[in-house]
Design a protein around this motif. Structure first.
Motif, PDB file in Angstrom:
ATOM      1  N   ARG A   1       0.798  -1.332  -0.225  1.00  0.00           N
ATOM      2  CA  ARG A   1       0.111   0.120   0.012  1.00  0.00           C
ATOM      3  C   ARG A   1       0.818   1.300   0.121  1.00  0.00           C
ATOM      4  O   ARG A   1       0.454   2.138  -0.317  1.00  0.00           O
ATOM      5  N   ASP A   2       2.155   1.182   0.497  1.00  0.00           N
ATOM      6  CA  ASP A   2       3.166   2.445   0.572  1.00  0.00           C
ATOM      7  C   ASP A   2       4.014   2.365  -0.436  1.00  0.00           C
ATOM      8  O   ASP A   2       5.033   1.816  -0.687  1.00  0.00           O
ATOM      9  N   TYR A   3       3.499   3.001  -1.824  1.00  0.00           N
ATOM     10  CA  TYR A   3       4.364   2.894  -2.953  1.00  0.00           C
ATOM     11  C   TYR A   3       4.162   4.151  -3.747  1.00  0.00           C
ATOM     12  O   TYR A   3       3.166   5.109  -3.551  1.00  0.00           O
ATOM     13  N   HIS A   4       5.146   4.287  -4.561  1.00  0.00           N
ATOM     14  CA  HIS A   4       5.018   5.443  -5.721  1.00  0.00           C
ATOM     15  C   HIS A   4       4.999   4.776  -6.955  1.00  0.00           C
ATOM     16  O   HIS A   4       5.930   3.714  -7.206  1.00  0.00           O
ATOM     17  N   MET A   5       4.507   5.076  -7.907  1.00  0.00           N
ATOM     18  CA  MET A   5       4.316   4.364  -9.477  1.00  0.00           C
ATOM     19  C   MET A   5       4.553   5.741 -10.091  1.00  0.00           C
ATOM     20  O   MET A   5       3.809   6.744 -10.046  1.00  0.00           O
ATOM     21  N   GLY A   6       5.470   5.623 -11.085  1.00  0.00           N
ATOM     22  CA  GLY A   6       5.676   6.663 -11.894  1.00  0.00           C
ATOM     23  C   GLY A   6       5.899   6.228 -13.521  1.00  0.00           C
ATOM     24  O   GLY A   6       6.059   5.222 -13.813  1.00  0.00           O
ATOM     25  N   TRP A   7       5.559   7.357 -14.320  1.00  0.00           N
ATOM     26  CA  TRP A   7       5.618   7.230 -15.811  1.00  0.00           C
ATOM     27  C   TRP A   7       6.975   8.088 -15.965  1.00  0.00           C
ATOM     28  O   TRP A   7       7.000   9.299 -15.590  1.00  0.00           O
ATOM     29  N   PHE A   8       7.714   7.680 -16.877  1.00  0.00           N
ATOM     30  CA  PHE A   8       8.904   8.172 -17.203  1.00  0.00           C
ATOM     31  C   PHE A   8       8.912   8.099 -19.007  1.00  0.00           C
ATOM     32  O   PHE A   8       8.231   7.114 -19.435  1.00  0.00           O
ATOM     33  N   ARG A   9       9.446   8.915 -19.801  1.00  0.00           N
ATOM     34  CA  ARG A   9       9.535   8.568 -21.006  1.00  0.00           C
ATOM     35  C   ARG A   9      11.281   9.022 -21.596  1.00  0.00           C
ATOM     36  O   ARG A   9      11.833   9.935 -20.732  1.00  0.00           O
ATOM     37  N   GLN A  10      11.431   8.422 -22.658  1.00  0.00           N
ATOM     38  CA  GLN A  10      12.698   8.638 -23.138  1.00  0.00           C
ATOM     39  C   GLN A  10      12.875   8.741 -24.831  1.00  0.00           C
ATOM     40  O   GLN A  10      12.270   7.780 -25.303  1.00  0.00           O
ATOM     41  N   ALA A  11      13.129   9.755 -25.188  1.00  0.00           N
ATOM     42  CA  ALA A  11      13.326   9.813 -26.811  1.00  0.00           C
ATOM     43  C   ALA A  11      14.412   9.594 -27.244  1.00  0.00           C
ATOM     44  O   ALA A  11      15.345   9.647 -26.478  1.00  0.00           O
ATOM     45  N   PRO A  12      14.620   9.221 -28.559  1.00  0.00           N
ATOM     46  CA  PRO A  12      15.861   8.851 -29.028  1.00  0.00           C
ATOM     47  C   PRO A  12      16.849  10.215 -28.932  1.00  0.00           C
ATOM     48  O   PRO A  12      16.702  11.119 -29.192  1.00  0.00           O
ATOM     49  N   GLY A  13      17.944   9.629 -28.227  1.00  0.00           N
ATOM     50  CA  GLY A  13      19.119  10.748 -28.251  1.00  0.00           C
ATOM     51  C   GLY A  13      18.800  11.510 -26.796  1.00  0.00           C
ATOM     52  O   GLY A  13      19.703  12.211 -26.441  1.00  0.00           O
ATOM     53  N   LYS A  14      17.782  11.234 -26.178  1.00  0.00           N
ATOM     54  CA  LYS A  14      17.667  12.196 -24.914  1.00  0.00           C
ATOM     55  C   LYS A  14      17.545  11.225 -23.637  1.00  0.00           C
ATOM     56  O   LYS A  14      17.414   9.990 -23.584  1.00  0.00           O
ATOM     57  N   GLU A  15      17.744  11.847 -22.614  1.00  0.00           N
ATOM     58  CA  GLU A  15      17.677  11.001 -21.167  1.00  0.00           C
ATOM     59  C   GLU A  15      16.424  10.789 -20.818  1.00  0.00           C
ATOM     60  O   GLU A  15      15.257  11.527 -21.388  1.00  0.00           O
ATOM     61  N   ARG A  16      16.157   9.897 -20.000  1.00  0.00           N
ATOM     62  CA  ARG A  16      14.686   9.504 -19.537  1.00  0.00           C
ATOM     63  C   ARG A  16      14.409  10.575 -18.531  1.00  0.00           C
ATOM     64  O   ARG A  16      14.966  10.927 -17.669  1.00  0.00           O
ATOM     65  N   GLU A  17      13.153  10.794 -18.706  1.00  0.00           N
ATOM     66  CA  GLU A  17      12.649  11.887 -18.006  1.00  0.00           C
ATOM     67  C   GLU A  17      11.067  11.804 -17.424  1.00  0.00           C
ATOM     68  O   GLU A  17      10.457  10.924 -17.979  1.00  0.00           O
ATOM     69  N   PHE A  18      11.111  12.197 -16.233  1.00  0.00           N
ATOM     70  CA  PHE A  18       9.746  12.082 -15.416  1.00  0.00           C
ATOM     71  C   PHE A  18       8.783  12.725 -16.287  1.00  0.00           C
ATOM     72  O   PHE A  18       8.690  14.108 -16.580  1.00  0.00           O
TER      73      PHE A  18
END
Length: 126
Positions: free
Chosen positions: A30-47
């Motif tokens: 019950r004690d969690y975080h779920m996140g979505w991140f994305r990464q475009a080609p040539g870029k860092e993964r971002e929140f």
């Protein structure tokens, strides 16, 4: 251990909507975080955004605020990302992430999440 599987990616046109889902299994709590991140080609993964089950707070990156909506069901095992008014710059591989946490403010960096899905591709093009 927590296993995550994303689904719902695809090719859409600018202005369209798309919903991504993330299913969690294993040692979820019950004690969690779920996140979505994305990464475009040539870029860092971002929140992109995230949610905490308790107390159910959400957090969004400025680039998607007002367009994307995150929700989680009551089983604590899934999270959806509703993406509206999609833009070409939203094109990326989208990843679901999970961490155990009692904190109210959802974590927003990749280093804070030990569990990751394989990703699902979202392409926005006319």
């Amino acid at each position: 251990q927590v296993q995550l599987v994303e689904s719902g990616g695809g090719l859409v046109q600018p202005g369209d909507s798309l919903r991504l889902s993330c299913a969690a299994s294993g040692r979820t709590t019950r004690d969690y975080h779920m996140g979505w991140f994305r990464q475009a080609p040539g870029k860092e993964r971002e929140f992109v955004g995230g949610i905490s089950w308790s107390p159910g707070s959400t957090r969004y990156a400025d680039a998607v605020k007002g367009r994307f909506i995150i929700s989680s069901d009551h089983t604590m095992n899934s999270m959806d990302l509703r993406m509206n008014s999609l833009k070409p710059e939203d094109t990326a591989t989208y990843y679901c992430a999970y961490r155990y946490s009692l904190q109210t403010i959802v974590a927003a960096t990749t280093a804070q999440y030990p569990y990751w899905g394989q990703g699902t591709q979202v392409t926005v093009a006319s």
